[in-house]
Design a protein around this motif. Structure first.
Motif, PDB file in Angstrom:
ATOM      1  N   GLN A 122     -41.392  26.608 -78.433  1.00 42.94           N
ATOM      2  CA  GLN A 122     -42.106  27.062 -79.634  1.00 42.94           C
ATOM      3  C   GLN A 122     -43.439  27.710 -79.266  1.00 42.94           C
ATOM      4  O   GLN A 122     -43.745  28.809 -79.718  1.00 42.94           O
ATOM      5  CB  GLN A 122     -42.327  25.884 -80.573  1.00 42.94           C
ATOM      6  N   TYR A 123     -44.218  27.024 -78.422  1.00 42.68           N
ATOM      7  CA  TYR A 123     -45.539  27.549 -78.083  1.00 42.68           C
ATOM      8  C   TYR A 123     -45.473  28.700 -77.079  1.00 42.68           C
ATOM      9  O   TYR A 123     -46.330  29.588 -77.091  1.00 42.68           O
ATOM     10  CB  TYR A 123     -46.470  26.426 -77.653  1.00 42.68           C
ATOM     11  N   ALA A 124     -44.462  28.714 -76.246  1.00 37.57           N
ATOM     12  CA  ALA A 124     -44.255  29.867 -75.366  1.00 37.57           C
ATOM     13  C   ALA A 124     -43.938  31.095 -76.205  1.00 37.57           C
ATOM     14  O   ALA A 124     -44.376  32.212 -75.888  1.00 37.57           O
ATOM     15  CB  ALA A 124     -43.131  29.592 -74.365  1.00 37.57           C
ATOM     16  N   GLY A 125     -43.194  30.902 -77.296  1.00 41.85           N
ATOM     17  CA  GLY A 125     -42.892  32.003 -78.217  1.00 41.85           C
ATOM     18  C   GLY A 125     -44.151  32.545 -78.869  1.00 41.85           C
ATOM     19  O   GLY A 125     -44.320  33.765 -79.011  1.00 41.85           O
ATOM     20  N   ILE A 126     -45.049  31.662 -79.259  1.00 43.22           N
ATOM     21  CA  ILE A 126     -46.334  32.103 -79.843  1.00 43.22           C
ATOM     22  C   ILE A 126     -47.119  32.888 -78.805  1.00 43.22           C
ATOM     23  O   ILE A 126     -47.648  33.960 -79.097  1.00 43.22           O
ATOM     24  CB  ILE A 126     -47.139  30.895 -80.367  1.00 43.22           C
ATOM     25  N   LYS A 127     -47.196  32.368 -77.590  1.00 48.41           N
ATOM     26  CA  LYS A 127     -47.928  33.051 -76.510  1.00 48.41           C
ATOM     27  C   LYS A 127     -47.316  34.412 -76.222  1.00 48.41           C
ATOM     28  O   LYS A 127     -48.021  35.409 -76.080  1.00 48.41           O
ATOM     29  CB  LYS A 127     -47.907  32.172 -75.255  1.00 48.41           C
ATOM     30  N   ARG A 128     -45.990  34.485 -76.155  1.00 49.20           N
ATOM     31  CA  ARG A 128     -45.292  35.753 -75.910  1.00 49.20           C
ATOM     32  C   ARG A 128     -45.602  36.750 -77.027  1.00 49.20           C
ATOM     33  O   ARG A 128     -45.860  37.924 -76.779  1.00 49.20           O
ATOM     34  CB  ARG A 128     -43.788  35.497 -75.790  1.00 49.20           C
ATOM     35  N   ASP A 129     -45.596  36.276 -78.255  1.00 48.59           N
ATOM     36  CA  ASP A 129     -45.935  37.113 -79.418  1.00 48.59           C
ATOM     37  C   ASP A 129     -47.345  37.697 -79.293  1.00 48.59           C
ATOM     38  O   ASP A 129     -47.558  38.892 -79.523  1.00 48.59           O
ATOM     39  CB  ASP A 129     -45.864  36.246 -80.680  1.00 48.59           C
ATOM     40  N   LEU A 130     -48.290  36.861 -78.915  1.00 47.57           N
ATOM     41  CA  LEU A 130     -49.668  37.318 -78.747  1.00 47.57           C
ATOM     42  C   LEU A 130     -49.756  38.353 -77.624  1.00 47.57           C
ATOM     43  O   LEU A 130     -50.412  39.388 -77.772  1.00 47.57           O
ATOM     44  CB  LEU A 130     -50.596  36.137 -78.463  1.00 47.57           C
ATOM     45  N   ASP A 131     -49.086  38.066 -76.510  1.00 47.09           N
ATOM     46  CA  ASP A 131     -49.093  38.996 -75.375  1.00 47.09           C
ATOM     47  C   ASP A 131     -48.503  40.350 -75.778  1.00 47.09           C
ATOM     48  O   ASP A 131     -49.045  41.407 -75.421  1.00 47.09           O
ATOM     49  CB  ASP A 131     -48.317  38.420 -74.193  1.00 47.09           C
ATOM     50  N   GLU A 132     -47.406  40.331 -76.524  1.00 48.23           N
ATOM     51  CA  GLU A 132     -46.759  41.576 -76.953  1.00 48.23           C
ATOM     52  C   GLU A 132     -47.656  42.392 -77.885  1.00 48.23           C
ATOM     53  O   GLU A 132     -47.560  43.614 -77.923  1.00 48.23           O
ATOM     54  CB  GLU A 132     -45.424  41.271 -77.644  1.00 48.23           C
ATOM     55  N   LYS A 133     -48.521  41.728 -78.620  1.00 47.58           N
ATOM     56  CA  LYS A 133     -49.438  42.415 -79.529  1.00 47.58           C
ATOM     57  C   LYS A 133     -50.728  42.851 -78.826  1.00 47.58           C
ATOM     58  O   LYS A 133     -51.631  43.382 -79.461  1.00 47.58           O
ATOM     59  CB  LYS A 133     -49.756  41.510 -80.722  1.00 47.58           C
ATOM     60  N   GLY A 134     -50.826  42.614 -77.520  1.00 46.87           N
ATOM     61  CA  GLY A 134     -52.002  43.024 -76.757  1.00 46.87           C
ATOM     62  C   GLY A 134     -53.196  42.097 -76.929  1.00 46.87           C
ATOM     63  O   GLY A 134     -54.322  42.451 -76.584  1.00 46.87           O
ATOM     64  N   ILE A 135     -52.974  40.906 -77.436  1.00 48.61           N
ATOM     65  CA  ILE A 135     -54.068  39.987 -77.715  1.00 48.61           C
ATOM     66  C   ILE A 135     -54.489  39.277 -76.435  1.00 48.61           C
ATOM     67  O   ILE A 135     -53.676  38.678 -75.736  1.00 48.61           O
ATOM     68  CB  ILE A 135     -53.669  38.993 -78.830  1.00 48.61           C
ATOM     69  N   ILE A 136     -55.800  39.365 -76.154  1.00 51.39           N
ATOM     70  CA  ILE A 136     -56.335  38.751 -74.944  1.00 51.39           C
ATOM     71  C   ILE A 136     -57.173  37.518 -75.247  1.00 51.39           C
ATOM     72  O   ILE A 136     -57.493  36.740 -74.357  1.00 51.39           O
ATOM     73  CB  ILE A 136     -57.184  39.766 -74.138  1.00 51.39           C
ATOM     74  N   PHE A 137     -57.515  37.323 -76.513  1.00 50.53           N
ATOM     75  CA  PHE A 137     -58.398  36.226 -76.896  1.00 50.53           C
ATOM     76  C   PHE A 137     -58.110  35.889 -78.349  1.00 50.53           C
ATOM     77  O   PHE A 137     -58.092  36.778 -79.199  1.00 50.53           O
ATOM     78  CB  PHE A 137     -59.852  36.699 -76.739  1.00 50.53           C
ATOM     79  N   SER A 138     -57.889  34.616 -78.639  1.00 48.05           N
ATOM     80  CA  SER A 138     -57.602  34.226 -80.016  1.00 48.05           C
ATOM     81  C   SER A 138     -58.126  32.825 -80.280  1.00 48.05           C
ATOM     82  O   SER A 138     -57.983  31.940 -79.429  1.00 48.05           O
ATOM     83  CB  SER A 138     -56.092  34.281 -80.271  1.00 48.05           C
ATOM     84  N   PHE A 139     -58.734  32.644 -81.431  1.00 48.47           N
ATOM     85  CA  PHE A 139     -59.229  31.339 -81.849  1.00 48.47           C
ATOM     86  C   PHE A 139     -58.962  31.171 -83.329  1.00 48.47           C
ATOM     87  O   PHE A 139     -59.198  32.086 -84.119  1.00 48.47           O
ATOM     88  CB  PHE A 139     -60.738  31.209 -81.590  1.00 48.47           C
ATOM     89  N   SER A 140     -58.506  29.989 -83.707  1.00 47.23           N
ATOM     90  CA  SER A 140     -58.327  29.654 -85.108  1.00 47.23           C
ATOM     91  C   SER A 140     -58.752  28.212 -85.286  1.00 47.23           C
ATOM     92  O   SER A 140     -58.308  27.338 -84.533  1.00 47.23           O
ATOM     93  CB  SER A 140     -56.861  29.827 -85.520  1.00 47.23           C
ATOM     94  N   GLY A 141     -59.625  27.968 -86.240  1.00 52.06           N
ATOM     95  CA  GLY A 141     -60.068  26.605 -86.474  1.00 52.06           C
ATOM     96  C   GLY A 141     -61.439  26.576 -87.105  1.00 52.06           C
ATOM     97  O   GLY A 141     -61.895  27.547 -87.715  1.00 52.06           O
ATOM     98  N   TYR A 142     -62.114  25.455 -86.921  1.00 52.98           N
ATOM     99  CA  TYR A 142     -63.445  25.267 -87.503  1.00 52.98           C
ATOM    100  C   TYR A 142     -64.513  25.714 -86.524  1.00 52.98           C
ATOM    101  O   TYR A 142     -64.419  25.448 -85.324  1.00 52.98           O
ATOM    102  CB  TYR A 142     -63.633  23.806 -87.916  1.00 52.98           C
ATOM    103  N   LEU A 143     -65.501  26.421 -87.047  1.00 48.81           N
ATOM    104  CA  LEU A 143     -66.547  27.038 -86.231  1.00 48.81           C
ATOM    105  C   LEU A 143     -67.919  26.496 -86.577  1.00 48.81           C
ATOM    106  O   LEU A 143     -68.190  26.141 -87.715  1.00 48.81           O
ATOM    107  CB  LEU A 143     -66.576  28.548 -86.472  1.00 48.81           C
ATOM    108  N   SER A 144     -68.787  26.537 -85.564  1.00 50.10           N
ATOM    109  CA  SER A 144     -70.208  26.249 -85.728  1.00 50.10           C
ATOM    110  C   SER A 144     -70.951  27.230 -84.824  1.00 50.10           C
ATOM    111  O   SER A 144     -70.327  27.958 -84.040  1.00 50.10           O
ATOM    112  CB  SER A 144     -70.511  24.815 -85.305  1.00 50.10           C
ATOM    113  N   GLU A 145     -72.257  27.232 -84.905  1.00 54.70           N
ATOM    114  CA  GLU A 145     -73.043  28.112 -84.028  1.00 54.70           C
ATOM    115  C   GLU A 145     -72.793  27.762 -82.559  1.00 54.70           C
ATOM    116  O   GLU A 145     -72.721  28.649 -81.716  1.00 54.70           O
ATOM    117  CB  GLU A 145     -74.535  28.015 -84.357  1.00 54.70           C
ATOM    118  N   GLY A 146     -72.641  26.479 -82.244  1.00 57.92           N
ATOM    119  CA  GLY A 146     -72.377  26.057 -80.867  1.00 57.92           C
ATOM    120  C   GLY A 146     -71.048  26.584 -80.354  1.00 57.92           C
ATOM    121  O   GLY A 146     -70.939  27.039 -79.213  1.00 57.92           O
ATOM    122  N   ILE A 147     -70.027  26.528 -81.186  1.00 61.83           N
ATOM    123  CA  ILE A 147     -68.713  27.039 -80.794  1.00 61.83           C
ATOM    124  C   ILE A 147     -68.778  28.556 -80.640  1.00 61.83           C
ATOM    125  O   ILE A 147     -68.200  29.113 -79.706  1.00 61.83           O
ATOM    126  CB  ILE A 147     -67.637  26.615 -81.809  1.00 61.83           C
TER     127      ILE A 147
END
Length: 183
Positions: A5-30
């Motif tokens: 499942q997660y290899a599929g997500i990674k492959r999907d991101l790679d195919e879209k040219g994505i080099i950096f991705s973050f999803s979640g809760y953010l703060s100034e420190g993050i």
């Protein structure tokens, strides 16, 4: 199954040219930590200095917009008050250009004003954006604003093409807002 499942997500991101991705809760420190990782990654790839600075500036503006304006927040206090804002940011390569996409929920009441500002910026050429930026620096921030209201102008100013955006209504009170800039 989990690895597949997660290899599929990674492959999907790679195919879209994505080099950096973050999803979640953010703060100034993050934001600071993610920004440092992004800068180091681009430096290791021998990205030229001006491009690194423009990508980093747009990344920071987009992340600050999530931190300040996301309608999805959690708050609490331990030693000090804490507020985390939810959103996502994705950076990749497309047609030889770096793209930065951010997304977060916004209140539907804020959508018309945000859409109006973005449409105005999309209609300006580079010189007009520079002039508008200088004008806005002299203006007093709007009442209740959590910043100087120049973040979107800063993103448009540094982008190599007109910014793209979209809204997806989620329920009667909130929409998902997405903004894309190419460098």
């Amino acid at each position: 199954m989990l690895a597949q499942q997660y290899a599929g997500i990674k492959r999907d991101l790679d195919e879209k040219g994505i080099i950096f991705s973050f999803s979640g809760y953010l703060s100034e420190g993050i934001l600071y930590s993610l920004g440092e990782a992004l800068r180091e990654k681009m430096t290791l790839e021998d990205t030229d200095g001006p491009t690194v600075r423009r990508v980093f500036a747009v990344f920071v503006e987009q992340m600050q917009n999530i931190i300040r304006y996301s309608a999805e927040k959690v708050t609490g206090a331990r030693e000090k008050p804490v507020e985390l804002s939810a959103g996502m940011v994705t950076i990749g390569m497309e047609g030889g250009k770096v793209f930065i996409v951010c997304g977060n929920t916004v209140y539907n009441d804020d959508v018309p004003r945000l859409r109006e500002r973005l449409e105005y910026l999309k209609g300006l050429d580079k010189d007009a954006i520079k002039t508008y930026y200088r004008e806005q620096l002299r203006e007093t921030p709007e009442e209740g604003a959590r910043g100087a209201n120049i973040g979107l102008i800063e993103i448009a100013r540094r982008a190599s093409e007109p910014i793209e955006y979209d809204f997806l209504e989620m329920d009667e009170g909130k929409s998902f807002f997405c903004l894309k800039a190419r460098i």
